[in-house]
Design an enzyme around this catalytic site. Structure first.
Site, PDB file in Angstrom:
ATOM      1  N   GLY A   1       0.804  -1.230   0.000  1.00  0.00           N
ATOM      2  CA  GLY A   1       0.000   0.000   0.000  1.00  0.00           C
ATOM      3  C   GLY A   1       0.830   1.270   0.000  1.00  0.00           C
ATOM      4  O   GLY A   1       0.313   2.359   0.296  1.00  0.00           O
TER       5      GLY A   1
ATOM      6  N   THR B   1       2.103   3.116  -2.470  1.00  0.00           N
ATOM      7  CA  THR B   1       1.684   4.153  -3.424  1.00  0.00           C
ATOM      8  C   THR B   1       0.469   4.908  -2.879  1.00  0.00           C
ATOM      9  O   THR B   1       0.387   6.144  -2.951  1.00  0.00           O
ATOM     10  CB  THR B   1       1.315   3.497  -4.783  1.00  0.00           C
ATOM     11  N   TRP B   2      -0.447   4.172  -2.310  1.00  0.00           N
ATOM     12  CA  TRP B   2      -1.661   4.768  -1.739  1.00  0.00           C
ATOM     13  C   TRP B   2      -1.317   5.676  -0.558  1.00  0.00           C
ATOM     14  O   TRP B   2      -1.787   6.811  -0.453  1.00  0.00           O
ATOM     15  CB  TRP B   2      -2.589   3.631  -1.306  1.00  0.00           C
TER      16      TRP B   2
ATOM     17  N   HIS C   1      11.397   1.370   2.200  1.00  0.00           N
ATOM     18  CA  HIS C   1      11.105  -0.052   2.394  1.00  0.00           C
ATOM     19  C   HIS C   1      12.126  -0.694   3.336  1.00  0.00           C
ATOM     20  O   HIS C   1      12.111  -1.898   3.540  1.00  0.00           O
ATOM     21  CB  HIS C   1      11.161  -0.797   1.053  1.00  0.00           C
TER      22      HIS C   1
ATOM     23  N   ARG D   1      -0.088  -5.217   4.969  1.00  0.00           N
ATOM     24  CA  ARG D   1      -1.165  -5.843   4.197  1.00  0.00           C
ATOM     25  C   ARG D   1      -1.052  -7.356   4.356  1.00  0.00           C
ATOM     26  O   ARG D   1       0.058  -7.868   4.584  1.00  0.00           O
ATOM     27  CB  ARG D   1      -0.973  -5.450   2.721  1.00  0.00           C
TER      28      ARG D   1
ATOM     29  N   TYR E   1      -3.797  -2.056   5.387  1.00  0.00           N
ATOM     30  CA  TYR E   1      -4.340  -1.821   4.047  1.00  0.00           C
ATOM     31  C   TYR E   1      -5.830  -2.191   3.984  1.00  0.00           C
ATOM     32  O   TYR E   1      -6.659  -1.424   3.514  1.00  0.00           O
ATOM     33  CB  TYR E   1      -3.532  -2.641   3.042  1.00  0.00           C
TER      34      TYR E   1
ATOM     35  N   LYS F   1      -4.786  -4.289  -9.441  1.00  0.00           N
ATOM     36  CA  LYS F   1      -6.209  -4.547  -9.174  1.00  0.00           C
ATOM     37  C   LYS F   1      -6.691  -3.899  -7.877  1.00  0.00           C
ATOM     38  O   LYS F   1      -7.857  -3.568  -7.753  1.00  0.00           O
ATOM     39  CB  LYS F   1      -6.425  -6.055  -9.030  1.00  0.00           C
TER      40      LYS F   1
HETATM   41  P1  PAP Z   1       5.425  -0.505  -3.880  1.00  0.00           P
HETATM   42  O1  PAP Z   1       5.727  -0.935  -2.488  1.00  0.00           O
HETATM   43  O2  PAP Z   1       6.263  -1.205  -4.903  1.00  0.00           O
HETATM   44  O3  PAP Z   1       5.397   0.957  -4.039  1.00  0.00           O
HETATM   45  P2  PAP Z   1       2.643  -0.715  -3.330  1.00  0.00           P
HETATM   46  O4  PAP Z   1       2.075   0.570  -3.731  1.00  0.00           O
HETATM   47  O5  PAP Z   1       2.915  -0.935  -1.888  1.00  0.00           O
HETATM   48  O6  PAP Z   1       3.940  -1.031  -4.178  1.00  0.00           O
HETATM   49  O7  PAP Z   1       1.697  -1.900  -3.764  1.00  0.00           O
HETATM   50  C1  PAP Z   1       1.035  -1.957  -4.981  1.00  0.00           C
HETATM   51  C2  PAP Z   1      -0.349  -2.471  -4.658  1.00  0.00           C
HETATM   52  O8  PAP Z   1      -1.164  -1.399  -4.173  1.00  0.00           O
HETATM   53  C3  PAP Z   1      -1.040  -3.011  -5.900  1.00  0.00           C
HETATM   54  O9  PAP Z   1      -1.865  -4.072  -5.421  1.00  0.00           O
HETATM   55  P3  PAP Z   1      -2.341  -5.291  -6.354  1.00  0.00           P
HETATM   56  O10 PAP Z   1      -1.152  -5.817  -7.075  1.00  0.00           O
HETATM   57  O11 PAP Z   1      -2.938  -6.271  -5.417  1.00  0.00           O
HETATM   58  O12 PAP Z   1      -3.343  -4.708  -7.270  1.00  0.00           O
HETATM   59  C4  PAP Z   1      -1.830  -1.798  -6.339  1.00  0.00           C
HETATM   60  O13 PAP Z   1      -2.896  -2.112  -7.184  1.00  0.00           O
HETATM   61  C5  PAP Z   1      -2.283  -1.249  -5.011  1.00  0.00           C
HETATM   62  N1  PAP Z   1      -2.637   0.183  -5.088  1.00  0.00           N
HETATM   63  C6  PAP Z   1      -2.032   1.158  -5.811  1.00  0.00           C
HETATM   64  N2  PAP Z   1      -2.646   2.332  -5.615  1.00  0.00           N
HETATM   65  C7  PAP Z   1      -3.664   2.111  -4.769  1.00  0.00           C
HETATM   66  C8  PAP Z   1      -4.680   2.952  -4.202  1.00  0.00           C
HETATM   67  N3  PAP Z   1      -4.755   4.237  -4.506  1.00  0.00           N
HETATM   68  N4  PAP Z   1      -5.562   2.388  -3.350  1.00  0.00           N
HETATM   69  C9  PAP Z   1      -5.505   1.081  -3.035  1.00  0.00           C
HETATM   70  N5  PAP Z   1      -4.578   0.233  -3.543  1.00  0.00           N
HETATM   71  C10 PAP Z   1      -3.669   0.742  -4.397  1.00  0.00           C
END
Ligand code: PAP
Length: 323
Positions: free
Chosen positions: A74, A76-77, A132, A154, A220, A289
Site C-alpha cells: 500500500g 503508493t496509496w 522499504h 497488508r 491496508y 487490481k
Molecule cells: P510498492 O511498495 O512497490 O510501491 P505498493 O504501492 O505498496 O507497491 O503496492 C502496490 C499495490 O497497491 C497493488 O496491489 P495489487 O497488485 O494487489 O493490485 C496496487 O494495485 C495497489 N494500489 C495502488 N494504488 C492504490 C490505491 N490508490 N488504493 C488502493 N490500492 C492501491
C-alpha cells in the site's frame, strides 16, 4: 561476510561490495532477477546500492516523518494520501499535483531520491520520506531520533500475488512463463524484495513496543473498509489534523476520492508514464487490481495451509491480524 553499517564506502566500493554478498537468482522469472542479501534482508542490486549509500549519509531532521512499508503493501496509496493531506491548503482538488504526477514522485524514497530529499531539507519543506528499509537497517540517525514512523501493512497472501505480478512484469514475462508456485516458494523461504516479509513487520512492531508514541500502524484492508477514520488518524499523526470545518466541507472525502485506486489508476500519468532515472519502471505496474482477497485465485489448499502456519508461527505474537 556481510558488511556492517559503520563502514564508510564510496559508491564504487558499495557496487563492488554488493557483488560479494550472498545472492539468489529467481528461477521462476527465468533467472532474470537476482536478489542480494544484506544485513538480513534481500534486495535488488540498484536498491541495495542506494540503501547502503543512504545508511552512510542520511541525517534525519527532528521533524521528519517516515512512511515505511514492505513492498506491495500500500506504499503508493499511503504516499498519495500523505501528499494530499499536507498540500490540501496549497492546492484545490482540481489542481493537485497528484493529478499529473506519479505519487512516487510526490513523496521521495529514502533509498533512491537523494537529491529530492536534500532539496526538501534545504528548503525546510515538510515532506514525509518513504522507505522499504527493514527497521534495524534504517540509517542510524533515524534509529536514534524521535521521528514519527507510519507503517502500512497488508495481508501476506495478497502481498505475494501483487509481488509476483510486479516482478513478472519487470522481467517482461507473460503469466504462462512465470510459475506462481516459484514466487510462492521463494517468498515463503524469505527470499523476496526486502524480505523476509515477517521479519519486516516484526522489526517495526518490536520497535513500537518501547516507543509506541512514535508509530502509527495502518492496515491496508482496514483502510479500504474505513478510509475516513484511517485518513483522519494519518493526518493527526503527521501533525496536519483536519478541523471540524474541513470535515464538514468534505475535505477528507475529497482527499479519499483523489487518492482512490479508481481515480489514480485512470490518470494518464499513471497509465502511460514511466519513472525515469533510478529504476525506470512503468508507472502502471504500481496500479494492478487493488482487490482484497485476489490471492484466492492463485493459492492451492496446500499453499493456504502452509502460509497460515507460517503466519501463526512468525507473526501471531504481534496481534496484528494478517490472515
Ligand atoms: P510498492 O511498495 O512497490 O510501491 P505498493 O504501492 O505498496 O507497491 O503496492 C502496490 C499495490 O497497491 C497493488 O496491489 P495489487 O497488485 O494487489 O493490485 C496496487 O494495485 C495497489 N494500489 C495502488 N494504488 C492504490 C490505491 N490508490 N488504493 C488502493 N490500492 C492501491
Amino acid at each position: 561476510m556481510e558488511a556492517t553499517k559503520t563502514q564508510f564506502m564510496s559508491t564504487n566500493e558499495i557496487k563492488e561490495m554488493v557483488k560479494t554478498l550472498p545472492q539468489q537468482t529467481c528461477s521462476w522469472v527465468k533467472d532474470k532477477i537476482t536478489m542480494y542479501k544484506y544485513q538480513g534482508f534481500w534486495s535488488l542490486q540498484k536498491f541495495l546500492e542506494g540503501a547502503i549509500f543512504t545508511q552512510q549519509s542520511f541525517k534525519a531532521q527532528p521533524s521528519d516523518v517516515f512512511l515505511c512499508s514492505y513492498p506491495k503493501s500500500g506504499t503508493t496509496w499511503l504516499k498519495a494520501l500523505a501528499f494530499a493531506i499536507i498540500t490540501r491548503k496549497k492546492f484545490d482538488e482540481s489542481a493537485n499535483p497528484l493529478l499529473t504526477t506519479f505519487p512516487h514522485k510526490c513523496i521521495p524514497f529514502l533509498e533512491s531520491d537523494f537529491e529530492q530529499i536534500e532539496e526538501n531539507q534545504k528548503n525546510s519543506c515538510f515532506t514525509p520520506i518513504a522507505t522499504h528499509f527493514p527497521y534495524p537497517a534504517l540509517p542510524e540517525s533515524i534509529l536514534a531520533s524521535n521521528c514519527k514512523i507510519v507503517y502500512i501493512y497488508r495481508n501476506m497472501k495478497d502481498v505475494i500475488v501483487s509481488y509476483y505480478h510486479f516482478l513478472r512484469e519487470i522481467a517482461k514475462l507473460p503469466i504462462q512463463d512465470a510459475p506462481f508456485e516459484g514466487a510462492f516458494d521463494d517468498f515463503t523461504h524469505g527470499i523476496s524484495w526486502y524480505g523476509p516479509y515477517w521479519d519486516h513487520i516484526l522489526g517495526y512492531w518490536k520497535a513500537s513496543l518501547s516507543r509506541p508514541e512514535r508509530f502509527l500502524f495502518l492496515k491496508y484492508e482496514d483502510m479500504k473498509k474505513d478510509p475516513k477514520s484511517n485518513v483522519k488518524r494519518l493526518a493527526e499523526f503527521i501533525g496536519r489534523p483536519f478541523t471540524i470545518e474541513e470535515e464538514n466541507e468534505g475535505v477528507i472525502d475529497n482527499i479519499i476520492k483523489l487518492c482512490s485506486f479508481e481515480n489514480l489508476s485512470n490518470l494518464e500519468v499513471n497509465k502511460s508514464g514511466r519513472s525515469e532515472g533510478f529504476v525506470g519502471i512503468e508507472n502502471r505496474l504500481y496500479f494492478r487490481k487493488a482487490k482484497d482477497g485476489d490471492w484466492e485465485n492463485y493459492f492451492s489448499d496446500e499453499m493456504i495451509e502452509k502460509i497460515d502456519k507460517l503466519i501463526d508461527e512468525k507473526l501471531s505474537v504481534t496481534g496484528l491480524v494478517l490472515k
